[in-house]
Motif scaffolding. Structure first.
Motif, mmCIF file in Angstrom:
data_model
loop_
_atom_site.group_PDB
_atom_site.id
_atom_site.type_symbol
_atom_site.label_atom_id
_atom_site.label_comp_id
_atom_site.label_asym_id
_atom_site.label_seq_id
_atom_site.Cartn_x
_atom_site.Cartn_y
_atom_site.Cartn_z
ATOM 1 N N ASP A 48 53.600 47.942 13.504
ATOM 2 C CA ASP A 48 53.278 47.199 12.289
ATOM 3 C C ASP A 48 51.994 47.800 11.725
ATOM 4 O O ASP A 48 50.896 47.555 12.234
ATOM 5 C CB ASP A 48 53.102 45.715 12.610
ATOM 6 N N ALA A 93 48.476 46.037 9.569
ATOM 7 C CA ALA A 93 48.879 44.705 10.027
ATOM 8 C C ALA A 93 47.955 43.599 9.543
ATOM 9 O O ALA A 93 48.315 42.418 9.612
ATOM 10 C CB ALA A 93 48.954 44.680 11.561
ATOM 11 N N THR A 116 53.066 40.417 11.666
ATOM 12 C CA THR A 116 53.168 40.625 13.108
ATOM 13 C C THR A 116 53.750 39.391 13.787
ATOM 14 O O THR A 116 54.565 39.495 14.717
ATOM 15 C CB THR A 116 51.785 40.937 13.698
#
Length: 259
Positions: free
Chosen positions: A41, A44, A50
């Motif tokens: 990710d 993020a 996430t």
């Protein structure tokens, strides 16, 4: 100022006010078999997307590598998801889309939610090709309140919010809020498919102010100019509130593609 520096001092309001992502998006990804391996990710932030990945991911091979350059946002993410870090389902890295710090061919899916408009396409694509396993895919996601039909049920506050944002924007927020679809081949040259999801967000007066404070092209909450933003937001809120809340109607745009 780097892109990451634009959000210094905004991590707290970002975590508390930005919209989450529809559960239906996570269910769609899981149904496609994309959340059973390792996921990166990238960009993020405070971990809003996430969380969705962790909620929907399953299997012994599943885990998330969250990559974020801003130290304040990274700290928010690590604190909020401390249990997932301790349990080994989440690793947090200081890095960017151009230099993730991840091992080569280590992930089967790369995601970037509310982040890819900050990426430089050529070095990002090189890095993503390095990090992805064969047949890996890329998912780019944006929550966007712009472009939502003002006649849509519940979308009446969008126009009022746009007026305030336009009045105080230090840049053209529409240009820097997400990558136009016509330009996405620069980040996903192998082609992509599109999914959209409705994502209405109920905002209290305090959350509305925090939302504006999290936006990089508006004055930050500790900026002297933010008081004027707050006054205009309060007026818009008072004109549209019902039971102490307004609804800002977002649409979640998801682009799943290949390199």
């Amino acid at each position: 100022m780097t892109h990451a520096d634009r959000f210094l001092g905004r991590a707290g309001v970002y975590a508390s006010a930005r919209p989450t992502y529809p559960a239906a998006l996570g269910q769609w990804l899981a149904g496609q078999g994309l959340l059973s391996g390792r996921v990166a990710d990238v960009g993020a932030g405070t971990g809003l997307f996430t969380r969705l990945l962790l909620a929907q991911g399953s299997g012994s091979a599943f885990a998330v590598d969250a990559v974020e350059p801003n130290p304040e946002m990274r700290a928010q993410l690590e604190t909020a998801l401390e249990a997932e870090v301790a349990g080994g389902r989440l690793r947090v890295h200081a890095g960017t889309s151009e230099a993730t710090s991840l091992a080569s061919a280590s992930v089967s899916l790369i995601t970037a939610a509310q982040a890819a408009h900050w990426f430089d396409p050529p070095p990002t694509v090189r890095e993503f090709r390095r990090v992805l396993r064969p047949d890996g895919q890329v998912l780019l996601v944006w929550n966007d309140w712009r472009g939502v039909d003002p006649g849509l049920d519940g979308a009446g506050f969008n126009a009022a919010y746009r007026e305030v944002v336009t009045a105080f924007s230090r840049e053209d927020g529409e240009l820097i809020s997400r990558v136009p679809e016509r330009e996405l081949p620069r980040l996903m040259p192998g082609g992509f498919e599109v999914q959209t999801f409705d994502n209405p967000v109920s905002l209290s007066r305090e959350r509305l102010r925090a939302l504006a404070g999290s936006v990089s092209y508006l004055p930050s909450p500790d900026d002297s100019g933010f008081a004027a933003v707050g006054r205009q937001l309060d007026a818009a809120f008072d004109a549209h509130a019902s039971d102490g809340h307004v609804t800002l109607t977002y649409r979640t745009h998801a682009y799943l593609g290949r390199l």
